[in-house]
Design a protein around this motif. Structure first.
Motif: not given
Ligand code: BTN
Length: 345
Positions: A110, A138, A140, A205
């Motif tokens: 991530s 990841r 939310r 989205k």
């Molecule tokens: C959501 O809408 O649930 C939030 C998503 C966030 C995704 C981004 S991708 C770059 C960064 N690295 C991750 O693991 N998550 C965020």
């Protein structure tokens, strides 16, 4: 993991981004169709010709094409299809004057986790992490963020803002709505923001934000702003269960976008929004912007949080950025977190 190259424990560095690559690429971007002389770059950077040619060779292996157009000059006639961190950083600097160290990874668990590891290892913010693929992206509320190699943007920006922790919620809302406003104006799109920080276009989205922070002595010390933006994904690139609800900027605009230009515009905009927030807070225009782009206001919804559900009608935000929900008895609840689902009519 080393910052400027080499293979690391978690991510494999694909796109090396020493300052020098960014500066060389900037020279080619500025020159456009005019040939750039290697000697001149070497002189301007205070380097030997040999080291400039060495960097050009390396950039060639990473997907750039530099064509000799006169005996003394080269033009950059092709750039990699995939996001190249040094090229994005060069564009960010040309657009905004800001120099953001940007780490480009082929694959990482991530980008938020990588930014956190870099901070823990002593890397000074601000800096950014970009990846072509996330193996454990990841979202939310513990969800997965699908992060295949499909032309989308997986980006984390690390900052050290020294903000009071209670301003974090507002920070994420402000960053989201300002980015939504930017995309609406830049691409002529009908953008909306779904509290707390989903960006939608025509109900689909386009982007999600995951902000994570380390809090020290009542201050947000290190802050990682992670954003996934569906940039160039086509419908078939999304997993079947997301095809009805996910969209991309390219699908909304109706044509593929230049990933480097678009990523740089987005990053430059995010950096400006961050600086504005640290200097001025949410800003005098926040309420108007939120009202303009708010997807939920007046809608009947159910909010799930910590295994509980609350139904009601959304009545906007309070001063801290909590969602105001009016239940059937007329009581108003201020909710700081939760998953909001529209009620079926
Ligand atoms: C959501 O809408 O649930 C939030 C998503 C966030 C995704 C981004 S991708 C770059 C960064 N690295 C991750 O693991 N998550 C965020």
């Amino acid at each position: 993991m080393r910052w400027w190259g080499g293979a690391g424990k978690v991510g494999k560095t694909l796109l090396l981004m020493p300052e020098i690559d960014r500066t060389i690429l900037e020279a080619f971007l500025v020159a456009g169709d005019t040939p750039v002389s290697g000697d001149k770059i070497a002189r301007e950077l205070g380097l030997s010709r040999v080291s400039v040619w060495g960097r050009l060779e390396r950039l060639r292996r990473e997907g750039f094409v530099f064509e000799a157009s006169t005996r003394v000059g080269y033009r950059m006639t092709r750039v990699p299809e995939r996001l190249h961190a040094a090229l994005v950083a060069a564009r960010v600097r040309l657009l905004s004057g800001r120099e953001l160290p940007l780490l480009g990874l082929e694959a990482v668990d991530s980008t938020n986790s990588e930014a956190e590891r870099q901070l823990a290892a002593g890397r000074e913010p601000p800096f950014g992490v970009l990846a072509a693929v996330q193996t454990a992206g990841r979202g939310r509320l513990g969800r997965v963020w699908h992060s295949k190699d499909n032309g989308n943007l997986y980006l984390s920006l690390a900052f050290r803002p020294l903000l009071a922790p209670e301003r974090m919620q507002m920070f994420t809302l402000v960053m989201g709505v300002r980015l939504g406003h930017f995309l609406a104006e830049r691409f002529g799109l009908k953008m909306q923001v779904k509290w707390p920080n989903d960006l939608l276009c025509d109900g689909r989205k386009l982007a999600g934000i995951l902000t994570e922070a380390r809090i020290d002595a009542d201050h947000v010390r290190d802050l990682v702003f992670g954003i996934g933006i569906n940039l160039n994904a086509r419908e078939k690139d999304f997993p079947p269960e997301l095809r009805a609800t996910a969209g991309s900027l390219a699908l909304a605009v109706g044509k593929p976008l230049d990933p480097h230009r678009t990523a740089a515009e987005i990053i430059a905009h995010l950096l400006a929004s961050y600086e504005k927030f640290v200097a001025e807070g949410k800003g005098a225009d926040f309420a108007e912007l939120w009202t303009r782009y708010d997807f939920l206001c007046g809608k009947k919804v159910t909010v799930s949080m910590l295994g509980k559900e609350l139904a009601g009608t959304v009545a906007g935000l309070d001063e801290s950025g909590a969602l105001l929900l009016r239940d059937s008895k007329g009581n108003t609840h201020a909710l700081n977190a939760g998953e909001v689902t529209l009620k079926k009519k």
